[in-house]
Design an enzyme around this catalytic site. Structure first.
Site, PDB file in Angstrom:
ATOM      1  CB  CYS A  42      -0.868  -0.036   1.264  1.00  0.00           C
ATOM      2  SG  CYS A  42      -1.881   1.597   1.402  1.00  0.00           S
ATOM      3  CB  CYS A  47      -3.377   2.783  -1.448  1.00  0.00           C
ATOM      4  SG  CYS A  47      -3.572   1.021  -1.060  1.00  0.00           S
ATOM      5  CE  LYS A  50      -4.713   4.359  -6.099  1.00  0.00           C
ATOM      6  NZ  LYS A  50      -5.281   3.313  -5.694  1.00  0.00           N
ATOM      7  CE1 TYR A 176     -11.202  -1.505  -5.786  1.00  0.00           C
ATOM      8  CE2 TYR A 176     -11.460  -3.662  -6.517  1.00  0.00           C
ATOM      9  CZ  TYR A 176     -11.952  -2.619  -5.697  1.00  0.00           C
ATOM     10  OH  TYR A 176     -12.782  -3.013  -4.764  1.00  0.00           O
ATOM     11  CD  GLU A 180      -7.347   2.755  -8.537  1.00  0.00           C
ATOM     12  OE1 GLU A 180      -8.149   2.668  -7.446  1.00  0.00           O
ATOM     13  OE2 GLU A 180      -6.187   2.191  -8.185  1.00  0.00           O
ATOM     14  CG  HIS A 435     -27.947  24.002  -1.814  1.00  0.00           C
ATOM     15  ND1 HIS A 435     -28.272  23.128  -2.972  1.00  0.00           N
ATOM     16  CD2 HIS A 435     -28.160  25.303  -2.293  1.00  0.00           C
ATOM     17  CE1 HIS A 435     -28.573  23.908  -4.196  1.00  0.00           C
ATOM     18  NE2 HIS A 435     -28.554  25.397  -3.685  1.00  0.00           N
ATOM     19  CD  GLU A 440     -27.743  19.986  -2.601  1.00  0.00           C
ATOM     20  OE1 GLU A 440     -28.772  20.350  -1.985  1.00  0.00           O
ATOM     21  OE2 GLU A 440     -27.298  20.693  -3.204  1.00  0.00           O
TER      22      GLU A 440
END
Ligand code: NDP
Length: 458
Positions: A42, A47, A50, A176, A180, A435, A440
């Site tokens: 990772c 992760c 990347k 994945y 990516e 908002h 939302e």
């Protein structure tokens, strides 16, 4: 019998380090070994680097979008070598942080290849150590199919350290890693072809998400060759030619395979110690307490090939340390695990897909919206966001939430709390949104998608 250590962890990646630190914090005598660099997949090969490259690629969008907001920007120039140097500096810094965390916790680090000699003995660089408990946090590695010319291809490991940005790249795989890296290379200016053997990308994800992402990736110029199998690769000039099963030929100056990963379970003495593996995948068999077939040997993370995600490996590691050394038995398995794909646009997802929900529940309601984010009005970017909720009609519980669009991982990370708490659609509806944001929309979804049968009758 007195052992040298209470816990010997093999593998100093995210899971192994988390387990070791937590165990040491409860007074356990802990050792940890690592044969590559401290930090693991990772932090060093996955992760983190990347995501740094994903950030780099996104600046291309920011610069392009700025014109609609009045900025006059000269065509930007990107330096791949500068990016890789900066990324390497950061991963080296993180490696240092991990080393310090281990030494501050009082865990002893042994650098070298570890091998089990029996259920309580580990050998590292010819030196033997004994431990009451052993934790296998040994991770995985990329795998490629055996086809002629496969020696020419790179995996994600090399993609993170290429000396220069390829002009055009073929990426094989639709998981994945493939999507990516397609986003990274295309954002930085390479022309990208993605080769998938199925009809759509990202098997296992919600079908609307899969279709939406493919549409947006194509709109960004990425070519997706569906139902295509590469059967041979050959060097051609300074690049490569790829032959497909149907007899077509693709060419590229770099070929990357992202066709899955396998646990690092060979050459470690696991069979000698009696640790049972799944015959096909080579993954270590564990129960919900991370116990292997040997009572005092445990395994977590990618080595068990269940959910190959950093946060689950960390959760499993900490749960094990709590169970063994804090008299606080915790079973790490949870059903609701959010996940993200840092494609461009990004995906965030938690809970069941529509197909999974239909299979597991008598009746479900689906709410879906596809809209143009506010930012894209002035920028003129023709990209839409998809949001979707899957709800159990009987209990009103939200079973799944899916999103493709900017900030999807951040938004779904928050919704994961709601789903873990068992939130109902009514509770979503009662929630006041913020908002103007994309999030939302998740609390203002009112119109149900027509039932598939009713849709067919329309
Ligand atoms: P995945 O298992 O996600 O995807 C593998 C892809 O390769 C699939 O599209 C699969 O096709 C295809 N494939 C497999 N074998 C072949 C073959 N022989 N020929 C052609 N295509 C093939 O693996 P990845 O390598 O992308 O990632 C490994 C794991 O790492 C992921 O499962 C994930 O758990 C983790 N990861 C998580 C990330 C995140 O959380 N953001 C990022 C990166 C990795 P098919 O679908 O048809 O089987």
């Amino acid at each position: 019998m007195e052992y040298d250590f209470d816990l010997f962890t093999i593998g100093a990646g995210s899971g192994g380090v988390a387990a070791s630190r937590r165990a040491a914090s409860y007074g356990a005598r802990v050792a940890i070994s690592e044969h590559l660099r401290v930090g693991g997949t990772c932090v060093l090969r996955g992760c983190v680097p990347k995501k740094l490259l994903v950030y780099a690629a996104h600046f291309a969008d920011d610069v392009a979008d700025a014109a609609g907001y009045g900025w006059r920007v000269a065509p930007p120039v990107h330096s791949w070598p500068d990016l890789i140097a900066a990324k390497n500096q950061e991963t080296t810094r993180l490696e240092g942080v991990y080393r310090k965390l281990l030494s501050d916790a009082g865990a002893r680090l042994f650098e070298g290849h570890a091998k089990l000699l029996d259920a309580h003995t580990i050998e590292v660089n010819g030196k033997r150590h004994t431990a009451a408990n052993i934790l296998l946090a040994i991770g995985g590695h990329p795998v490629t199919p055996k086809i002629p010319g496969i020696e020419h291809v790179i995996s994600s490991n090399e993609a993170l350290d290429l000396p220069k940005l390829p002009r055009n790249i073929v990426i094989v795989g639709g998981g994945y890693i493939a999507v990516e890296f397609a986003g990274i290379f295309s954002g930085l200016g390479a022309s990208v072809q993605l080769v998938i053997r199925g009809e759509e990308l990202l098997n296992g994800f919600d079908d609307d998400v899969r279709v939406h992402l493919a549409r947006e990736m194509r709109a960004r110029g990425i070519v997706i060759h569906a139902r295509t199998e590469i059967v041979k690769i050959a060097k051609r000039g300074s690049g490569f030619s790829l032959g497909t099963k149907a007899g077509a030929e693709l060419s590229a100056d770099c070929v990357m395979y992202a066709t899955g990963r396998k646990p690092n379970t060979t050459g470690m003495g696991l069979a000698e110690a009696g640790v049972a593996l799944h015959p096909e995948s080579g993954a270590i068999k564990v129960d919900e307490w991370s116990r292997t077939s040997v009572p005092n040997i445990y395994a977590i993370g990618d080595a068990t090939d269940m959910l190959n995600l950093t946060p689950t490996a960390i959760a499993e590691g900490r749960a094990l340390a709590e169970t063994l050394f804090n008299n606080n038995p915790i079973c790490a398995r949870t059903e609701i695990v959010p996940t993200a794909v840092f494609s461009n646009p990004t995906i965030g997802t938690v809970g069941l897909t529509e197909a999974e929900a239909r299979a597991a529940h008598t009746a479900i309601d689906v709410y879906r919206t596809v809209f143009r984010p506010l930012k894209n009005t002035l920028s003129g970017r023709d990209e839409k966001t998809l949001m979707k909720l899957v709800v159990d009609r009987a209990s009103d519980k939200v079973l799944g939430a899916h999103m493709v669009g900017p900030d999807a991982p951040e938004i779904i990370g928050g919704l994961a709390v709601a789903l873990t708490c068992g939130a109902t659609k009514q509770q979503f509806d009662r929630t006041i949104g913020i908002h103007p944001t994309a999030s939302e929309e998740f609390v203002t979804l009112r119109t149900k998608v027509p039932e598939p049968k009713a849709k067919a009758a329309e």
